[in-house]
Design an enzyme around this catalytic site. Structure first.
Site, PDB file in Angstrom:
ATOM      1  N   GLU A  12     118.520 -23.935  20.166  1.00  0.00           N
ATOM      2  CA  GLU A  12     119.356 -24.264  21.322  1.00  0.00           C
ATOM      3  C   GLU A  12     119.813 -22.988  22.031  1.00  0.00           C
ATOM      4  O   GLU A  12     119.804 -22.899  23.263  1.00  0.00           O
ATOM      5  CB  GLU A  12     120.563 -25.080  20.863  1.00  0.00           C
ATOM      6  CG  GLU A  12     121.570 -25.377  21.965  1.00  0.00           C
ATOM      7  CD  GLU A  12     122.932 -25.721  21.401  1.00  0.00           C
ATOM      8  OE1 GLU A  12     123.918 -25.588  22.146  1.00  0.00           O
ATOM      9  OE2 GLU A  12     123.018 -26.107  20.226  1.00  0.00           O
ATOM     10  N   ASP A  23     121.780 -30.492  23.972  1.00  0.00           N
ATOM     11  CA  ASP A  23     121.425 -29.470  22.976  1.00  0.00           C
ATOM     12  C   ASP A  23     119.980 -29.614  22.521  1.00  0.00           C
ATOM     13  O   ASP A  23     119.251 -28.620  22.410  1.00  0.00           O
ATOM     14  CB  ASP A  23     122.350 -29.570  21.766  1.00  0.00           C
ATOM     15  CG  ASP A  23     123.776 -29.136  22.078  1.00  0.00           C
ATOM     16  OD1 ASP A  23     123.992 -28.521  23.128  1.00  0.00           O
ATOM     17  OD2 ASP A  23     124.673 -29.440  21.267  1.00  0.00           O
ATOM     18  N   ASP A  69     118.582 -22.311  25.900  1.00  0.00           N
ATOM     19  CA  ASP A  69     119.541 -22.216  26.994  1.00  0.00           C
ATOM     20  C   ASP A  69     119.195 -21.042  27.902  1.00  0.00           C
ATOM     21  O   ASP A  69     119.213 -21.163  29.131  1.00  0.00           O
ATOM     22  CB  ASP A  69     120.956 -22.058  26.418  1.00  0.00           C
ATOM     23  CG  ASP A  69     122.000 -21.827  27.491  1.00  0.00           C
ATOM     24  OD1 ASP A  69     122.298 -22.771  28.243  1.00  0.00           O
ATOM     25  OD2 ASP A  69     122.513 -20.698  27.583  1.00  0.00           O
ATOM     26  N   GLU A 103     117.490 -28.374  25.138  1.00  0.00           N
ATOM     27  CA  GLU A 103     117.374 -26.924  25.136  1.00  0.00           C
ATOM     28  C   GLU A 103     116.594 -26.434  23.916  1.00  0.00           C
ATOM     29  O   GLU A 103     115.792 -25.490  24.012  1.00  0.00           O
ATOM     30  CB  GLU A 103     118.762 -26.289  25.173  1.00  0.00           C
ATOM     31  CG  GLU A 103     119.492 -26.516  26.491  1.00  0.00           C
ATOM     32  CD  GLU A 103     120.921 -26.010  26.480  1.00  0.00           C
ATOM     33  OE1 GLU A 103     121.510 -25.885  27.562  1.00  0.00           O
ATOM     34  OE2 GLU A 103     121.450 -25.747  25.378  1.00  0.00           O
TER      35      GLU A 103
END
Length: 243
Positions: free
Chosen positions: A60, A132, A64, A135
Site C-alpha cells: 500500500e 488500501d 500510493d 493501492e
C-alpha cells in the site's frame, strides 16, 4: 536491506485452492501475474495476516506513491492549459480515498480480500480498506511487471475519474463561465458543434466550436467531446474578453 530485516517478511504459501482464487481475481482485474504470491500479498489485510509484515501494508505504501506519480504525469501531459493550482486540485480528487475505493468496488476486488474473522461476513467493507487494497494492487503489478504494466492497468480506470474531476476543478470552469457571460451579454445560450473528428473508434479526437446566436468562435481539439467543448469555451472566452 540487512538479511535480518529481509528474513522478517513471511513467505507466501500458495495452495491449489488459493491459486484458483487468485486466478479468478486475475480474470476480474484483467492482469495475469508472473508471481501470484505478489497478488496474494496485495489482497492480504493485516487482520487476516499472521504477521503485519506479511500483510499488504508495505505494498500500500509503495502503491500510493506510484498512483500519485502516474496521475501527476498524466495530468501534466494531457492538460497543458491548466495551471498548477488546478492540476493539484484535480490530482487530489483523483487519488482520494473515496475515488480509489470506488474503483476497487467496480473491479470486484472486495470478494477476494483476505481478512480476519472479525471482518468476515461484514455487509460493506470500509471504503478505506478498499482504497488500501487498490493501492496495494498497483504496487503488486508494478513489482511483477514494471511501470508500463501498472500504467496500462490504471489508464482506463482513471479516465472517467479524471474527466469528472476536470469538469469540476479545471476545464469545466470554462463552460460555466461562458454560459454566464453569454446569458448576461447576449441573453442566449452557447451551442457546441462538432467541426471535425479523426482517429479510430477507440481513440477518436474531436474538434468543437462554440456558437452564440449567429456568431462562431475558433474551434479546439480534444480527446473526447467533453474536453473539446471545454477548450472551445476557453477560446470563446478569450475572444470575448478582447472585444
Amino acid at each position: 536491506m540487512p538479511n535480518s530485516e529481509r528474513s522478517a517478511i513471511p513467505a507466501i504459501s500458495l495452495t491449489d485452492e488459493i491459486r484458483e482464487e487468485l486466478a479468478r481475481c486475475e480474470e476480474a482485474i484483467g492482469v495475469r501475474f508472473r508471481d501470484p504470491a505478489l497478488l496474494r500479498r496485495a489482497l492480504l489485510h493485516a487482520s487476516g495476516a499472521d504477521h503485519r509484515l506479511g500483510s499488504n501494508e508495505r505494498l500500500e505504501f509503495l502503491g500510493d506513491s506510484i498512483l500519485n506519480f502516474l496521475v501527476c504525469e498524466r495530468l501534466f501531459r494531457e492538460y497543458p492549459h491548466l495551471r498548477e493550482g488546478d492540476l493539484t486540485k484535480i490530482k487530489s480528487s483523483v487519488v482520494s480515498r473515496s475515488a480509489c475505493a470506488q474503483i476497487a468496488q467496480s473491479l470486484g476486488i472486495a470478494r477476494f480480500l483476505v481478512v480476519g474473522k472479525g471482518m468476515r461476513g461484514v455487509a460493506a467493507l470500509p471504503s478505506s480498506l478498499l482504497a488500501d487494497v487498490f493501492e496495494s494492487l498497483i504496487a503488486a503489478i508494478y513489482l511483477d511487471q514494471g511501470l508500463e504494466a501498472a500504467t496500462a492497468f490504471l489508464h482506463p480506470l482513471l479516465t472517467p475519474v479524471i474527466e469528472d474531476a476536470t469538469d469540476v476543478e479545471g476545464g469545466g470552469n470554462y463552460k460555466s463561465l461562458l454560459q454566464q457571460k453569454s446569458q448576461r451579454d447576449f441573453a442566449a445560450m452557447p451551442r457546441y458543434v462538432v467541426v471535425e473528428e479523426t482517429g479510430p473508434d477507440h481513440a477518436k479526437r474531436f474538434r468543437m466550436a462554440v456558437e452564440i446566436e449567429d456568431r462562431s468562435f475558433p474551434p479546439a481539439w480534444g480527446r473526447n467531446k467533453k474536453e473539446a467543448e471545454q477548450l472551445a469555451a476557453k477560446e470563446a472566452l478569450e475572444v470575448l474578453g478582447n472585444d
